[in-house]
Design a protein around this motif. Structure first.
Motif, PDB file in Angstrom:
ATOM      1  N   GLU A 151       0.844  -1.209   0.000  1.00 45.65           N
ATOM      2  CA  GLU A 151       0.000   0.000   0.000  1.00 45.65           C
ATOM      3  C   GLU A 151       0.868   1.244   0.000  1.00 45.65           C
ATOM      4  O   GLU A 151       0.573   2.225  -0.708  1.00 45.65           O
ATOM      5  N   GLU A 152       1.934   1.226   0.790  1.00 48.60           N
ATOM      6  CA  GLU A 152       2.820   2.388   0.819  1.00 48.60           C
ATOM      7  C   GLU A 152       3.465   2.604  -0.545  1.00 48.60           C
ATOM      8  O   GLU A 152       3.636   3.729  -0.997  1.00 48.60           O
ATOM      9  N   CYS A 153       3.902   1.464  -1.218  1.00 52.00           N
ATOM     10  CA  CYS A 153       4.535   1.569  -2.539  1.00 52.00           C
ATOM     11  C   CYS A 153       3.576   2.206  -3.536  1.00 52.00           C
ATOM     12  O   CYS A 153       3.930   3.162  -4.223  1.00 52.00           O
ATOM     13  N   LEU A 154       2.354   1.675  -3.592  1.00 46.37           N
ATOM     14  CA  LEU A 154       1.382   2.168  -4.565  1.00 46.37           C
ATOM     15  C   LEU A 154       0.882   3.567  -4.236  1.00 46.37           C
ATOM     16  O   LEU A 154       0.424   4.298  -5.113  1.00 46.37           O
ATOM     17  N   ALA A 155       0.986   3.937  -2.953  1.00 46.27           N
ATOM     18  CA  ALA A 155       0.546   5.284  -2.555  1.00 46.27           C
ATOM     19  C   ALA A 155       1.588   6.337  -2.889  1.00 46.27           C
ATOM     20  O   ALA A 155       1.290   7.524  -2.941  1.00 46.27           O
ATOM     21  N   GLY A 156       2.830   5.919  -3.080  1.00 46.17           N
ATOM     22  CA  GLY A 156       3.896   6.869  -3.377  1.00 46.17           C
ATOM     23  C   GLY A 156       4.212   6.918  -4.859  1.00 46.17           C
ATOM     24  O   GLY A 156       3.332   6.815  -5.716  1.00 46.17           O
ATOM     25  N   ASP A 157       5.564   7.019  -5.152  1.00 46.50           N
ATOM     26  CA  ASP A 157       6.009   7.130  -6.542  1.00 46.50           C
ATOM     27  C   ASP A 157       6.163   5.783  -7.215  1.00 46.50           C
ATOM     28  O   ASP A 157       6.430   5.711  -8.401  1.00 46.50           O
TER      29      ASP A 157
ATOM     30  N   VAL B  17       5.483   2.339  -9.050  1.00 41.40           N
ATOM     31  CA  VAL B  17       4.448   2.004 -10.022  1.00 41.40           C
ATOM     32  C   VAL B  17       4.086   0.536  -9.987  1.00 41.40           C
ATOM     33  O   VAL B  17       3.078   0.139 -10.552  1.00 41.40           O
ATOM     34  N   VAL B  18       4.959  -0.277  -9.350  1.00 43.28           N
ATOM     35  CA  VAL B  18       4.649  -1.692  -9.273  1.00 43.28           C
ATOM     36  C   VAL B  18       5.333  -2.277  -8.050  1.00 43.28           C
ATOM     37  O   VAL B  18       6.381  -1.801  -7.612  1.00 43.28           O
ATOM     38  N   TYR B  19       4.717  -3.307  -7.509  1.00 36.22           N
ATOM     39  CA  TYR B  19       5.266  -3.983  -6.340  1.00 36.22           C
ATOM     40  C   TYR B  19       5.426  -5.452  -6.698  1.00 36.22           C
ATOM     41  O   TYR B  19       4.446  -6.153  -6.915  1.00 36.22           O
ATOM     42  N   GLU B  20       6.706  -5.905  -6.805  1.00 30.39           N
ATOM     43  CA  GLU B  20       6.973  -7.273  -7.230  1.00 30.39           C
ATOM     44  C   GLU B  20       7.952  -7.939  -6.284  1.00 30.39           C
ATOM     45  O   GLU B  20       9.018  -7.370  -5.978  1.00 30.39           O
ATOM     46  N   ASP B  21       7.575  -9.140  -5.834  1.00 27.15           N
ATOM     47  CA  ASP B  21       8.455  -9.946  -4.990  1.00 27.15           C
ATOM     48  C   ASP B  21       8.995  -9.165  -3.803  1.00 27.15           C
ATOM     49  O   ASP B  21      10.182  -9.262  -3.443  1.00 27.15           O
ATOM     50  N   GLY B  22       8.118  -8.377  -3.206  1.00 23.00           N
ATOM     51  CA  GLY B  22       8.512  -7.648  -2.010  1.00 23.00           C
ATOM     52  C   GLY B  22       9.359  -6.433  -2.271  1.00 23.00           C
ATOM     53  O   GLY B  22       9.947  -5.878  -1.347  1.00 23.00           O
TER      54      GLY B  22
ATOM     55  N   LYS C  74       9.150  -0.987  -7.151  1.00 22.16           N
ATOM     56  CA  LYS C  74       9.928  -0.618  -8.322  1.00 22.16           C
ATOM     57  C   LYS C  74       9.332   0.601  -9.002  1.00 22.16           C
ATOM     58  O   LYS C  74       8.150   0.628  -9.321  1.00 22.16           O
ATOM     59  N   THR C  75      10.226   1.553  -9.249  1.00 21.26           N
ATOM     60  CA  THR C  75       9.803   2.763  -9.946  1.00 21.26           C
ATOM     61  C   THR C  75       9.883   2.531 -11.449  1.00 21.26           C
ATOM     62  O   THR C  75      10.382   1.510 -11.925  1.00 21.26           O
ATOM     63  N   ALA C  76       9.437   3.498 -12.182  1.00 21.82           N
ATOM     64  CA  ALA C  76       9.496   3.404 -13.640  1.00 21.82           C
ATOM     65  C   ALA C  76      10.945   3.285 -14.110  1.00 21.82           C
ATOM     66  O   ALA C  76      11.262   2.531 -15.026  1.00 21.82           O
ATOM     67  N   GLU C  77      11.871   3.996 -13.459  1.00 24.04           N
ATOM     68  CA  GLU C  77      13.285   3.914 -13.833  1.00 24.04           C
ATOM     69  C   GLU C  77      13.865   2.534 -13.521  1.00 24.04           C
ATOM     70  O   GLU C  77      14.673   2.001 -14.274  1.00 24.04           O
ATOM     71  N   ASP C  78      13.395   1.976 -12.376  1.00 28.05           N
ATOM     72  CA  ASP C  78      13.830   0.620 -12.044  1.00 28.05           C
ATOM     73  C   ASP C  78      13.425  -0.356 -13.148  1.00 28.05           C
ATOM     74  O   ASP C  78      14.202  -1.219 -13.551  1.00 28.05           O
TER      75      ASP C  78
END
Length: 431
Positions: A37-43, A45-50, A53-57
């Motif tokens: 939830e924190e990942c998706l609430a911030g910058d 864009v995806v949460y994978e395998d814990g 990951k940002t768009a640059e990642d």
């Protein structure tokens, strides 16, 4: 002023407090958010395998994946190219070896020495058409150590004036004469005799020459009109290392050469022969038995075809030769093992040199076909033993009609079914 507050009963008061948080002192903390939830609430864009990951990642991961894919494709392409090159090299060399093994010996050292796998003389660069046109390897079978081959008196070799051809033509020192007579006298008297000492080499081994002249005599070196070198006086040579090995009258040479420069088919040969003062011994004197240990070199090709493991190039190995110098029924046999392939790694191979007739000197180099030498070879790869094929030949060096030869050199050819061909040469000293 009249208050609007009214007293509540104890029950109602408890109920009211319960409705406001159940006895809390006023803590109104929001519920904890999950990492996703924190990942998706911030910058993110995806949460994978814990991992958030940002768009640059994601872009970096894509670039890495593409690079890894390209590297794998390049590696696969290179492996395929290497396998094809190995297959073509093995095919070309195996054809050359097979042609050489199946040919007829002519014993020459011309650029194209017939169709046999070996020539019975040591080729020169000129005979090979120049070093630039060939790949080659030459090895010398060394003579015996000073402490075994020469008589040492108190650690020295006594040189006598009675033998002017040998060993004096191997005695070298900067002070020795190069033309005419030259006296050597340092005016040092030992027991009333003049004594001279100088450093030099004997058969290429460093050491010290010492001369003791007779009463009122002079130590000297002389080069006569026939260019024969002699020493005057009583001379000895003390080697710096009494175990040094020298290239003397027992030396032989062996090796291989290949040529595919500007040719549609490659050529390959092995050779052996006498070097310097060596003379082949065809009398096989001395009786008894002898074991010779040394080395072998040559060319091999394992061609299994496209898509299979192929291997070819130069090899080195160990050679053991067993000779029985019986008055009748003299024989010689041997083993080539300890192979190292063209890549420098060990090969689990052995080549048995089957028993050949040693009587009457028929094993010495000659221009006859393999019928003169019935010995064949058996090539074993690991546990895979091939049928007897090929052949081998050789010569003994040193010794005499009554003294066992001190060295041996020769050549051999081996085949392993329809995949392997090998030609090699060897040399060994008597143990």
């Amino acid at each position: 002023m009249k208050s609007n507050w009214k007293l509540l009963s104890a029950g109602l008061l408890v109920a009211a407090l319960a409705g406001c948080g159940g006895g809390s002192s006023g803590d109104m903390t929001e519920p904890m958010m999950t990492p996703e939830e924190e990942c998706l609430a911030g910058d993110g864009v995806v949460y994978e395998d814990g991992v958030c990951k940002t768009a640059e990642d994601l872009r970096a991961e894509g670039r890495d994946a593409e690079a890894e894919k390209r590297d794998k494709e390049d590696a696969d392409d290179q492996a395929a190219a290497d396998a094809k090159a190995a297959q073509e090299d093995a095919q070309k060399l195996r054809a050359a070896l097979a042609a050489a093994i199946g040919g007829t010996r002519d014993g020459t050292i011309a650029d194209n020495p017939g169709d046999d796998y070996f020539v019975n003389a040591v080729p020169t660069a000129a005979a090979l058409g120049g070093e630039d046109a060939h790949k080659s390897m030459s090895v010398t079978v060394m003579g015996k150590a000073f402490d075994k081959e020469y008589t040492l008196t108190n650690g020295s070799i006594t040189l006598t004036a009675n033998d002017q051809d040998f060993p004096f033509n191997r005695a070298k020192a900067s002070v020795f004469s190069t033309s005419g007579n030259k006296d050597h006298d340092n005016n040092t008297l030992v027991g009333g005799n003049a004594r001279f000492r100088t450093t030099g080499t004997y058969h290429g081994v460093s050491g010290t020459f010492t001369c003791t002249a007779p009463d009122n005599g002079t130590c000297a070196s002389n080069v006569g009109g026939d260019q024969e070198f002699t020493l005057v006086g009583t001379w000895t040579f003390t080697p710096g290392d009494a175990s040094s090995r020298v290239t003397d009258g027992n030396a032989a040479q062996y090796g291989w050469w290949t040529d595919d420069i500007g040719k549609t088919t490659a050529e390959a040969r092995v050779y052996f022969g006498a070097g310097d003062d060596a003379v082949a011994n065809t009398t096989f004197g001395g009786g008894g038995k002898a074991t010779y240990k040394g080395d072998a070199v040559g060319q091999y090709a394992i061609h299994r075809g496209a898509g299979a493991a192929n291997d070819s190039g130069a090899f080195t190995a160990k050679a053991t030769i067993e000779a029985n110098f019986a008055t009748t029924g003299a024989t010689v046999s041997g083993t080539i093992d300890g192979f190292m392939g063209a890549d420098g790694n060990a090969r689990d191979w052995t080549v048995a040199l089957q028993s050949a007739d040693l009587s009457g000197g028929v094993w010495a180099p000659n221009t006859a076909d393999d019928a003169a030498n019935p010995g064949m070879t058996v090539w074993t790869m690991g546990d895979d033993k091939a049928a007897a094929a090929g052949g081998w030949n050789g010569a003994m060096y040193g010794g005499s009609a009554t003294v066992t030869p001190t060295a041996v050199a020769g050549a051999f050819a081996a085949e392993h079914g329809n995949i392997g061909n090998m030609i090699g040469a060897f040399g060994a000293d008597k143990e």
